[in-house]
Design an enzyme around this catalytic site. Structure first.
Site, short mmCIF file in Angstrom:
data_model
loop_
_atom_site.label_atom_id
_atom_site.label_comp_id
_atom_site.label_asym_id
_atom_site.label_seq_id
_atom_site.Cartn_x
_atom_site.Cartn_y
_atom_site.Cartn_z
N LYS A 105 32.92 15.12 60.58
CA LYS A 105 32.66 16.21 61.52
C LYS A 105 33.30 17.51 60.95
O LYS A 105 33.25 17.73 59.74
CB LYS A 105 33.16 15.86 62.92
CG LYS A 105 32.56 14.53 63.42
CD LYS A 105 32.74 14.29 64.87
CE LYS A 105 32.09 12.96 65.26
NZ LYS A 105 32.25 12.64 66.67
N SER A 151 33.71 5.53 69.19
CA SER A 151 35.03 4.88 69.32
C SER A 151 35.12 3.53 68.63
O SER A 151 35.77 2.61 69.13
CB SER A 151 35.42 4.75 70.80
OG SER A 151 35.47 6.02 71.41
N ASN A 164 31.84 9.90 59.45
CA ASN A 164 31.39 11.26 59.78
C ASN A 164 32.64 12.09 60.06
O ASN A 164 33.28 11.94 61.09
CB ASN A 164 30.48 11.18 61.03
CG ASN A 164 30.02 12.55 61.48
OD1 ASN A 164 30.24 13.55 60.79
ND2 ASN A 164 29.40 12.60 62.65
N GLU A 188 26.19 15.87 68.96
CA GLU A 188 26.94 17.14 69.02
C GLU A 188 26.08 18.30 68.57
O GLU A 188 26.17 19.40 69.09
CB GLU A 188 28.21 17.00 68.17
CG GLU A 188 29.24 16.12 68.86
CD GLU A 188 30.20 15.39 67.92
OE1 GLU A 188 30.20 15.67 66.70
OE2 GLU A 188 30.93 14.50 68.40
N GLY A 196 34.21 9.77 70.75
CA GLY A 196 35.51 10.44 70.80
C GLY A 196 36.22 10.29 72.13
O GLY A 196 37.18 11.00 72.42
N HIS A 226 22.58 14.19 65.36
CA HIS A 226 23.83 13.83 66.03
C HIS A 226 23.89 14.52 67.39
O HIS A 226 23.46 15.67 67.54
CB HIS A 226 25.04 14.22 65.19
CG HIS A 226 26.31 13.58 65.65
ND1 HIS A 226 27.00 14.03 66.75
CD2 HIS A 226 26.99 12.48 65.19
CE1 HIS A 226 28.06 13.24 66.94
NE2 HIS A 226 28.06 12.29 65.98
N GLU A 272 24.39 6.09 69.19
CA GLU A 272 25.71 6.58 69.58
C GLU A 272 25.65 7.03 71.04
O GLU A 272 25.20 8.16 71.32
CB GLU A 272 26.12 7.75 68.70
CG GLU A 272 26.30 7.37 67.24
CD GLU A 272 27.11 8.39 66.45
OE1 GLU A 272 28.05 7.98 65.78
OE2 GLU A 272 26.82 9.59 66.54
#
Ligand code: 13P
Length: 506
Positions: A264, A467, A262, A351, A427, A349, A421
């Site tokens: 991003k 991660s 991904n 985010e 991250g 996702h 996730e």
């Protein structure tokens, strides 16, 4: 003789025939020449004077001549041995062996055995016998015929053991002193008196030990059958779980292992194309052991599709609109994504949920449109740090799936890939441990199983994201429910990404 009440007693007349100088003469009980030894006894006759009660032959009775008391039961009930001297007519009894008789009487006395004379004679006859033999033992009266049947033809000695005749001897063959000294030899073969100790032992065995043994045997048999039953159940269960394990193993081997990148909001178009080329080239050179997908920004899709070998690397978008088409400035529809050559789309996702307010409802629409346009959906779910600390991760994840994808049909579900996730691991460099990840993925698989059945759950690929790097991927991918990874940062360098892909080779 026991005469029933009211019945007359039978009266007898006994005649004795004696001989003197060749002359025979008859005497009766009253004029019998007891003291004149010149008369020699020859024969006796008994005739019935008056017919009265005739006892049946088994009605053996012994009466005290003086008191008339019936002693039969008393004598038969006596414990141990009892000698009965049977002499129907003492007037004519042979006194040649009275020494032997006296000897037996002494023997009985010394051993505590009872000894009685039984006769049909009158007191006179008994007195005569006592005079000539010096007998001290008591004489009781019994019917003459009955007495004859006791000893058969000739009178003699009877030995009783607790009311049962165990031996008898004729007058001419009385037991000698030698035999008396070995008392067991008095007992006729086959007539051994009951040995009470043995009888008690046998009784104890029959009444207590045998039932106890039977009980123990029954109990053991029952316990054994239960054990066999339990073992059969255990073997069955084991076979079943083995079968299930094999099935799961097979399914796990069958279900798709995936590593998806991904990107991003990273990489310019040129950088993206170069990265895609590099990834494509390295995987072309060394075939991956799993499906590989790269998900890029919208503007890269068409160009990247042109440089990818679609048989080696799949292509996906990072989002799509929740509307089919129309006046939605800045949005990109699922159909547009599909038209670039992409086969996948990431939806849900964290985010997008966090920064762009994508709710479960919006995502439900997006999923529906993506599937309708033939895209495979990589659907993300996961909890925040606070939610994990409050141990609400299961609840949160379930709500996310419930709200956006658990409405799908089993057929539609075939195009769903799940990605767990945890937001706190994205991250941050803080990876969930492989056990934490496994635990969550196993839980997610269990709720998929509840919704679509075990079989479908076993076929659903579930990825871990957060991660994930080449160094921790082998450990994460070794877990039975982790089918691959959704990679952020580490997918932006071809070598790093390849390192994760290679974890499936280890
Ligand atoms: P990182 O691998 O950078 O933690 O990102 C994970 C992620 O969000 C993938 O979708």
């Amino acid at each position: 003789m026991k005469v029933p009440e009211g019945a007359k007693q039978t009266k007898y007349k006994t005649t004795f025939v004696c001989v003197k100088n060749g002359v025979e003469k008859e005497f009766d009980e009253n004029n019998y020449p007891y003291n004149d030894t010149t008369w020699v006894f020859k024969d006796s006759r008994q005739e019935i004077l008056e017919q009265g009660y005739e006892p049946p032959i088994h009605d053996f009775s012994i009466t005290d001549g003086e008191t008339g008391e019936d002693l039969t039961q008393q004598i038969l009930d006596k414990k141990g041995y009892t000698f009965l001297l049977v002499a129907p007519y003492l007037e004519t009894a042979d006194d040649s062996n009275f020494d032997e008789i006296n000897h037996i009487y002494e023997y009985a006395k010394a051993n505590g055995y009872a000894f009685y004379g039984l006769t049909a004679s009158t007191e006179k006859g008994i007195g005569h016998w006592r005079d000539i033999t010096g007998a001290e033992y008591p004489f009781y009266i019994t019917d003459g015929i009955t007495l004859k049947t006791v000893i058969r033809s000739s009178p003699g000695l009877v030995l009783l053991y607790q009311g049962t005749i165990i031996n008898k001897w004729s007058q001419n063959d009385l037991p000698t002193a030698g035999r008396l000294n070995a008392p067991l030899s008095l007992i006729q073969e086959g007539h051994e008196p009951e040995n009470h100790t043995w009888m008690k032992i046998v009784l104890i065995i029959i009444c207590y030990i045998l039932p106890l043994i039977l009980l123990i045997i029954t109990d053991r048999i029952w316990a054994w059958t239960q054990w066999v039953k339990k073992r059969e159940e255990w073997v069955k269960q084991k076979e079943q779980s083995n079968r299930l394990y094999q099935l799961i193993k097979r399914k796990r081997q069958m279900r798709k292992k995936i590593v998806a990148g991904n990107w991003k909001m990273n990489e310019t178009l040129q950088e993206g194309i170069a990265l895609a080329k590099e990834i494509n080239e390295s995987l072309k050179a060394e075939k991956p052991n799993c499906d590989v997908v790269i998900c890029t920004p919208f503007i890269h899709l068409a160009s990247v599709a042109g440089v990818l070998d679609s048989g080696i690397v799949g292509l996906g978008a990072e989002n799509c609109a929740d509307k089919e088409k129309g006046a939605y400035t800045g949005e990109v529809s699922a159909a547009m994504v599909k038209s670039t050559g992409a086969q996948y789309v990431i939806l849900g996702h964290s985010e997008r949920r966090q920064y762009y307010g994508e709710t479960a409802e919006i995502l439900k629409e997006k999923v529906k449109l993506a599937l309708a346009n033939g895209l495979k959906v990589i659907f993300c779910c996961g909890e925040t740090l606070e939610e994990r600390e409050a141990e609400k991760q299961n609840e949160v994840v379930k709500a996310e799936l419930d709200g956006s994808v658990f409405n799908l049909t089993a057929e539609e579900w075939k195009s769903i890939i799940l990605a767990y996730e945890p937001i706190w691991a994205i991250g941050t460099g803080k990876t969930a441990t492989s056990d934490q990840a496994q635990e969550m993925l196993a839980y997610i698989r269990s709720i998929v199983a509840e919704k679509y059945g075990k079989e479908v759950a076993e076929e659903t690929s579930i990825l871990y994201g957060g991660s994930c790097k080449a160094s921790n991927a082998p450990e994460l991918f070794s877990k039975p429910d982790i089918d691959g990874g959704l990679i952020g940062g580490a997918s932006l360098k071809a070598a790093d990404f390849k390192g994760i892909i290679d974890a499936w080779k280890k």
